[in-house]
Write an enzyme that holds these catalytic residues in place. Structure first.
Site, PDB file in Angstrom:
ATOM      1  N   SER A   5      -4.647  22.583 -14.399  1.00 15.97           N
ATOM      2  CA  SER A   5      -5.421  23.722 -13.874  1.00 15.97           C
ATOM      3  C   SER A   5      -5.799  23.521 -12.416  1.00 15.97           C
ATOM      4  O   SER A   5      -6.410  22.519 -12.066  1.00 15.97           O
ATOM      5  CB  SER A   5      -6.729  23.892 -14.654  1.00 15.97           C
ATOM      6  OG  SER A   5      -6.475  24.198 -15.975  1.00 15.97           O
ATOM      7  N   HIS A   9      -1.392  25.352 -23.720  1.00 13.93           N
ATOM      8  CA  HIS A   9      -2.514  24.661 -24.357  1.00 13.93           C
ATOM      9  C   HIS A   9      -2.584  25.038 -25.831  1.00 13.93           C
ATOM     10  O   HIS A   9      -2.293  26.169 -26.213  1.00 13.93           O
ATOM     11  CB  HIS A   9      -3.832  25.061 -23.696  1.00 13.93           C
ATOM     12  CG  HIS A   9      -3.911  24.751 -22.238  1.00 13.93           C
ATOM     13  ND1 HIS A   9      -3.442  25.601 -21.273  1.00 13.93           N
ATOM     14  CD2 HIS A   9      -4.412  23.667 -21.592  1.00 13.93           C
ATOM     15  CE1 HIS A   9      -3.642  25.067 -20.082  1.00 13.93           C
ATOM     16  NE2 HIS A   9      -4.229  23.899 -20.238  1.00 13.93           N
ATOM     17  N   TYR A  17      -5.307  25.494 -27.350  1.00 23.27           N
ATOM     18  CA  TYR A  17      -6.378  26.494 -27.532  1.00 23.27           C
ATOM     19  C   TYR A  17      -5.900  27.925 -27.255  1.00 23.27           C
ATOM     20  O   TYR A  17      -6.581  28.891 -27.601  1.00 23.27           O
ATOM     21  CB  TYR A  17      -7.606  26.162 -26.671  1.00 23.27           C
ATOM     22  CG  TYR A  17      -7.402  26.214 -25.172  1.00 23.27           C
ATOM     23  CD1 TYR A  17      -7.229  27.422 -24.495  1.00 23.27           C
ATOM     24  CD2 TYR A  17      -7.385  25.050 -24.421  1.00 23.27           C
ATOM     25  CE1 TYR A  17      -7.041  27.466 -23.125  1.00 23.27           C
ATOM     26  CE2 TYR A  17      -7.206  25.080 -23.048  1.00 23.27           C
ATOM     27  CZ  TYR A  17      -7.026  26.290 -22.415  1.00 23.27           C
ATOM     28  OH  TYR A  17      -6.828  26.322 -21.065  1.00 23.27           O
ATOM     29  N   ALA A  69      -7.232  18.936 -15.495  1.00 23.39           N
ATOM     30  CA  ALA A  69      -8.623  19.066 -15.074  1.00 23.39           C
ATOM     31  C   ALA A  69      -9.463  18.559 -16.240  1.00 23.39           C
ATOM     32  O   ALA A  69      -9.162  18.862 -17.389  1.00 23.39           O
ATOM     33  CB  ALA A  69      -8.937  20.526 -14.795  1.00 23.39           C
TER      34      ALA A  69
END
Ligand code: HPA
Length: 267
Positions: free
Chosen positions: A26, A78, A80, A108
């Protein structure tokens, strides 16, 4: 699906054979804007997903950096986002098949170690998989790796030293420590961060570990670098937002690029 993806990518890159892979986390994708000889949008690659997170671009970038052939993921998938763990690690298998020997995974992260400050860079020395998932579950592909792969040196000390030396050469200060992955997308509670510290984590984040497990299983050298974007919940009293995370990554991006270029030179 893997073979189809490889065939498609090879049809676009001709005889370009990357030896280094980089997953840009990120806010850290700028390296791939600076160095971009050929790129392929994820949406065009069979088996790839589309990254939905702001701060992530969504393309595979091929370039020569400091004399080395590199493939960069400008944006990652990701867990998520709702992608299966297999989809999250699919690009790592693709990079392996393209000939990548060393994978640099960046992210990050939140600082759990109270001595870390926002915008610090941390070389990962080990990880804790707290995602409740393992990307190697299911039928094993013995051509890639073994059923029960050893994880005692995912981030080989030789490569940790290489990163530290690169930091010294580039004049970039580095922290080092253990990265713990949770699924997200909610940030941790202060109690979860206290637990993370007690069990040995220096940083927490929502990525990297699935990719590192697969890369190590497939026999790649793995380098992990976290950009500590904030103090994790409870470590400082300031609340955290994705915008703050991107801002801290932005502050760190110049030294991050310097470090990565020096690391590439030394691989
Ligand atoms: N926790 C988890 N992931 C993160 C954080 C955090 O504090 N900061 C950036 N990514």
């Amino acid at each position: 699906m893997l073979e189809t993806a490889i065939e498609y990518i090879k049809s676009k890159i001709a005889d370009f054979e990357p030896e280094i892979g980089i997953i840009l986390g990120s806010g850290l994708g700028e390296l791939a804007d600076e160095y971009c000889d050929i790129y392929i949008d994820y949406r065009d690659i069979p088996g790839f997903e589309v990254s939905t997170v702001s701060g992530h671009k969504g393309r595979l970038v091929f370039a020569q950096i400091n004399g080395k052939k590199v493939v960069m993921m400008q944006g990652r998938f990701h867990f998520y986002e709702g992608h299966s763990i297999k989809k999250v690690v699919f690009p790592v298998k693709v990079m392996k098949k393209l000939g990548v020997k060393t994978l640099i995974i960046t992210n990050a992260a939140g600082g759990v170690n109270a001595s870390f400050n926002p915008s610090d860079l941390m070389v990962i020395t080990d990880h804790i998989n707290f995602m409740g998932e393992n990307p190697l579950i299911g039928e094993n592909d013995p051509e890639m790796g073994e059923r029960f792969p050893d994880m005692s040196e995912v981030y080989n000390s030789k490569y940790v030293e290489l990163v530290k030396k690169a930091g010294r050469n580039a004049g970039v200060d580095l922290q080092e420590g253990v990265y713990m992955a949770l699924t997200g997308p909610s940030y941790e509670t202060p109690a979860e961060v206290r637990m993370a510290r007690i069990i040995g984590a220096d940083a927490v984040g929502m990525s990297t570990v699935p990719e590192a497990i697969v890369a190590s299983w497939a026999g790649m050298n793995v380098i992990g670098i976290s950009c500590i974007c904030n103090s994790a919940a409870g470590v400082s009293t300031v609340g955290l937002t994705h915008a703050d995370v991107i801002k801290a990554a932005n502050t760190a991006k110049d030294k991050f690029k310097l470090l990565i270029k020096e690391v590439i030179k030394n691989i």
